[in-house]
Design an enzyme around this catalytic site. Structure first.
Site, mmCIF file in Angstrom:
data_model
loop_
_atom_site.group_PDB
_atom_site.id
_atom_site.type_symbol
_atom_site.label_atom_id
_atom_site.label_comp_id
_atom_site.label_asym_id
_atom_site.label_seq_id
_atom_site.Cartn_x
_atom_site.Cartn_y
_atom_site.Cartn_z
ATOM 1 N N GLU A 150 43.875 -80.814 2.073
ATOM 2 C CA GLU A 150 45.143 -81.070 2.007
ATOM 3 C C GLU A 150 45.962 -81.031 3.141
ATOM 4 O O GLU A 150 45.959 -80.081 3.590
ATOM 5 C CB GLU A 150 45.887 -80.654 0.717
ATOM 6 C CG GLU A 150 47.055 -81.543 0.285
ATOM 7 C CD GLU A 150 46.898 -83.124 0.363
ATOM 8 O OE1 GLU A 150 46.472 -83.552 -0.620
ATOM 9 O OE2 GLU A 150 47.526 -83.792 1.499
ATOM 10 N N CYS A 194 51.409 -71.734 3.993
ATOM 11 C CA CYS A 194 50.184 -72.250 4.522
ATOM 12 C C CYS A 194 49.881 -71.622 5.796
ATOM 13 O O CYS A 194 49.084 -70.732 6.000
ATOM 14 C CB CYS A 194 50.124 -73.887 4.474
ATOM 15 S SG CYS A 194 49.895 -74.343 2.958
ATOM 16 N N ALA A 239 61.371 -74.809 19.476
ATOM 17 C CA ALA A 239 61.666 -73.394 19.459
ATOM 18 C C ALA A 239 62.407 -72.790 18.497
ATOM 19 O O ALA A 239 63.287 -73.380 17.680
ATOM 20 C CB ALA A 239 62.073 -72.970 20.857
ATOM 21 N N GLY A 240 62.003 -71.584 17.896
ATOM 22 C CA GLY A 240 62.957 -70.753 16.553
ATOM 23 C C GLY A 240 62.535 -69.750 16.460
ATOM 24 O O GLY A 240 61.962 -68.940 17.325
ATOM 25 N N THR A 266 43.092 -74.948 0.252
ATOM 26 C CA THR A 266 42.390 -74.556 1.421
ATOM 27 C C THR A 266 41.592 -73.044 1.374
ATOM 28 O O THR A 266 42.159 -72.136 0.721
ATOM 29 C CB THR A 266 43.692 -74.046 2.418
ATOM 30 O OG1 THR A 266 44.685 -75.406 2.263
ATOM 31 C CG2 THR A 266 43.160 -73.788 3.809
ATOM 32 N N ASN A 290 45.847 -76.192 11.312
ATOM 33 C CA ASN A 290 46.885 -75.360 11.165
ATOM 34 C C ASN A 290 47.133 -74.423 12.055
ATOM 35 O O ASN A 290 48.127 -73.974 12.745
ATOM 36 C CB ASN A 290 46.787 -74.616 9.443
ATOM 37 C CG ASN A 290 47.432 -75.389 8.492
ATOM 38 O OD1 ASN A 290 47.901 -76.643 8.870
ATOM 39 N ND2 ASN A 290 47.617 -75.248 7.255
HETATM 40 N N1 LIG Z 1 51.826 -76.021 -0.441
HETATM 41 C C1 LIG Z 1 51.283 -76.740 0.451
HETATM 42 O O1 LIG Z 1 52.060 -77.500 1.183
HETATM 43 C C2 LIG Z 1 49.889 -76.605 0.865
HETATM 44 C C3 LIG Z 1 49.521 -77.803 1.701
HETATM 45 C C4 LIG Z 1 48.091 -78.149 2.002
HETATM 46 C C5 LIG Z 1 47.135 -77.135 1.346
HETATM 47 N N2 LIG Z 1 47.689 -76.307 0.513
HETATM 48 C C6 LIG Z 1 46.941 -75.577 -0.269
HETATM 49 O O2 LIG Z 1 46.512 -75.829 -1.616
HETATM 50 C C7 LIG Z 1 46.082 -74.963 -2.450
HETATM 51 C C8 LIG Z 1 47.462 -74.897 -3.596
HETATM 52 O O3 LIG Z 1 48.614 -74.531 -2.862
HETATM 53 P P1 LIG Z 1 50.032 -74.539 -3.759
HETATM 54 O O4 LIG Z 1 50.966 -74.459 -2.770
HETATM 55 O O5 LIG Z 1 49.947 -75.955 -4.296
HETATM 56 O O6 LIG Z 1 50.086 -73.452 -4.749
HETATM 57 P P2 LIG Z 1 50.745 -73.146 -5.819
HETATM 58 O O7 LIG Z 1 50.760 -71.580 -6.107
HETATM 59 O O8 LIG Z 1 52.411 -73.767 -5.726
HETATM 60 O O9 LIG Z 1 50.209 -73.638 -7.007
HETATM 61 C C9 LIG Z 1 49.006 -73.102 -7.851
HETATM 62 C C10 LIG Z 1 48.998 -73.402 -9.196
HETATM 63 O O10 LIG Z 1 47.645 -73.256 -9.722
HETATM 64 C C11 LIG Z 1 47.804 -72.695 -11.061
HETATM 65 N N3 LIG Z 1 46.367 -72.190 -11.136
HETATM 66 C C12 LIG Z 1 46.103 -70.915 -11.015
HETATM 67 N N4 LIG Z 1 44.933 -70.759 -11.758
HETATM 68 C C13 LIG Z 1 44.562 -71.828 -12.419
HETATM 69 C C14 LIG Z 1 43.441 -72.298 -13.294
HETATM 70 N N5 LIG Z 1 42.447 -71.492 -13.439
HETATM 71 N N6 LIG Z 1 43.603 -73.418 -13.640
HETATM 72 C C15 LIG Z 1 44.666 -74.220 -13.500
HETATM 73 N N7 LIG Z 1 45.641 -73.704 -12.647
HETATM 74 C C16 LIG Z 1 45.564 -72.574 -12.163
HETATM 75 C C17 LIG Z 1 48.983 -71.506 -10.633
HETATM 76 O O11 LIG Z 1 49.580 -71.365 -12.066
HETATM 77 C C18 LIG Z 1 49.741 -72.405 -9.764
HETATM 78 O O12 LIG Z 1 50.836 -73.419 -10.628
HETATM 79 C C19 LIG Z 1 46.186 -73.448 -1.798
HETATM 80 O O13 LIG Z 1 44.955 -73.488 -1.243
HETATM 81 C C20 LIG Z 1 47.025 -73.896 -0.438
HETATM 82 O O14 LIG Z 1 46.592 -73.127 0.777
HETATM 83 C C21 LIG Z 1 49.029 -76.115 0.188
#
Ligand SMILES: NC(=O)c1ccc[n+]([C@@H]2O[C@H](COP(=O)([O-])OP(=O)(O)OC[C@H]3O[C@@H](n4cnc5c(N)ncnc54)[C@H](O)[C@@H]3O)[C@@H](O)[C@H]2O)c1
Length: 440
Positions: free
Chosen positions: A146, A255, A247-248, A118, A203
């Site tokens: 995503e 995110c 509500a909560g 994101t 969001n």
């Molecule tokens: N968590 C969710 O449910 C969700 C849903 C929608 C969108 N997003 C978005 O997706 C993105 C990822 O979120 P997440 O929750 O999976 O994060 P996360 O922290 O769980 O995972 C990110 C991973 O990227 C790795 N990383 C960092 N630099 C890297 C590099 N140079 N090469 C390879 N790997 C590297 C980190 O070590 C980590 O394992 C964010 O932008 C988040 O806002 C997350």
């Protein structure tokens, strides 16, 4: 079938990798954390996400894990960026990991770059310019945000409400759309800026609904209405729908807080004061703190009192503690001088001053109040005789309106929910002997 490389083996990267493998693609996942990759190679999943374990095992033949960029990119036709974009101190999204990935792409890369992380609106333009400047002008760039929710991410990925694809070039968009063959969902094709905005706006809208119903709940408490009935009656209106009207004690997670803050800052940086979103965020900050007043109403000042927090992860079915409301609540309780005990079935955070227990019963033993912070299904039977006799005061503050107030009261507890009607049964005998209001 295509060859995909995923950068980032986190919540999004692993689910994306496992699901694309399930659709028949060859996937290699690259992360910079060696232990994560080692664990994945051993068949261990480093995060808790329902169904992910099974999907990774089922598709093991089509999945590879590595820390090496060139190894990861071998034969890649698509590079999915799924790295974290956490908030900076300013509230803006920190894109440093995204830029690292762009910089790491070898000059001979020929894959289409797909952004799943994101990112603020305008990031695609900047990445495009950076790729061009690096002599990688032939690489396609697609924004494919995503929308999966933790806890149901695998289901959400394979059965999404929509797939959003924003591309500079239609053929790149078509190629990314084709990767999703097998998924039955509407596809929204857009320019890159609009695709980026769809994610942030979705969001922001979701948290607006939650903060809205939380404010309605707060008014319900003052005027003697029940927010559950109100939300039911409101949600049945087809123009409104029932979702995100629970509500909560506030929203949190990896995110919502960071994305709403990032949109607020994006607007501000662009010269616009996003008044509604500012209010939505502030309402949430206040909501997390309202539990303190609810506890004090029943047991007086909290100094020296023991409070059990039940559920710590930001929502059930995940171990994710990022921006969990429990963090604010625990800190507020400690600041008031309370002793804090806690339980969560999967999250095991190290919280200074908070003692973790293996079961809800152990956590509530000797407690003056139990607060349901996360609506884990294990807590639906909380109002038991065992729990009642283990507690110093049988008080349940139900921060997620998980329990039936009448049943809890009939079981001999005082009950306090969010936006529920108050009962005279809820006055504990001890409240008559409240400590005097000492200055601190
Ligand atoms: N968590 C969710 O449910 C969700 C849903 C929608 C969108 N997003 C978005 O997706 C993105 C990822 O979120 P997440 O929750 O999976 O994060 P996360 O922290 O769980 O995972 C990110 C991973 O990227 C790795 N990383 C960092 N630099 C890297 C590099 N140079 N090469 C390879 N790997 C590297 C980190 O070590 C980590 O394992 C964010 O932008 C988040 O806002 C997350």
């Amino acid at each position: 079938m295509a060859r995909l490389t995923i950068f980032g083996a986190g919540y999004v990267g692993l689910v994306t990798g496992a699901c694309f493998a399930e659709l028949g693609h060859d996937v290699s996942v690259r992360d910079i954390v060696q232990e994560k990759i080692d664990a994945l190679r051993r068949g261990e999943v480093p995060i808790f996400e329902s169904g992910l374990d099974e999907l990774l095992t089922k598709n093991a033949e089509r999945l590879r894990f590595t820390t090496d960029v060139r190894d990861a990119l071998e034969g890649a036709e698509f590079v999915f960026i799924c790295v974290d974009t956490p908030p900076l101190y300013s509230g803006d999204a920190d894109l440093s990991r995204v830029w690292t990935v762009i910089d790491e792409l070898p000059a001979e890369t020929s894959a289409t770059v797909v952004m799943k992380s994101t990112v603020p609106v305008g990031t695609g333009d900047k990445v495009r310019a950076a790729l061009d400047a690096r002599g990688l002008a032939s690489l396609g760039y697609v924004s494919n945000p995503e929308f999966t929710a933790e806890g149901t991410a695998v289901r959400d990925f394979l059965h999404p409400d929509r797939i959003v694809i924003g591309a500079f070039d239609d053929s790149d968009g078509n190629a990314v759309e084709a990767l999703h063959t097998g998924i039955d969902a509407p596809v929204v094709r857009a320019d890159v800026n609009s695709a980026e905005m769809i994610k942030l706006a979705a969001n922001a809208f979701l948290v607006t609904r939650i903060s809205f119903i939380n404010e309605i709940a707060n008014v319900c408490e003052l005027v003697g209405a029940d927010v559950l009935r109100v939300a039911e009656g409101v949600g049945l209106d087809h123009r409104l729908g029932p979702h995100f009207l629970r509500a909560g004690l506030g929203w949190g997670g990896s995110c919502f807080p960071k994305d709403s803050m990032a949109l607020k800052q994006l607007a501000a940086n662009s010269g616009y004061h996003f008044q509604l979103l500012n209010a939505v965020i502030e309402v949430n900050e206040l909501q997390k703190r309202r539990v303190i007043q609810k506890l004090e109403k029943h047991i007086g000042k909290l100094r020296g009192k023991t409070i059990a927090l039940l559920g710590l992860a930001f929502k059930p079915h995940t171990d994710d503690m990022r921006d969990a409301p429990s963090l604010v609540l625990a800190s507020r309780l400690l600041a008031e001088g309370a002793e804090v005990r806690a339980w969560d079935p999967v999250a095991e955070p190290e919280l200074q001053g908070v003692t973790l227990f293996d079961t809800p019963l152990e956590a509530v033993t000797g407690a003056d109040a139990a607060v349901i912070v996360t609506e884990w299904p294990q807590l639906t039977q909380l109002a038991s005789e065992d729990v009642r006799s283990a507690m110093r005061h049988p008080l349940i503050v139900d921060g997620r309106n998980l329990l039936d107030p009448a049943a809890v009261r009939a079981a001999g507890f005082a009950y306090e929910g969010i936006g529920r009607a108050v009962s005279p049964l809820d006055v504990l005998p001890e409240t008559a002997e409240r400590e005097p209001e000492l200055g601190r």
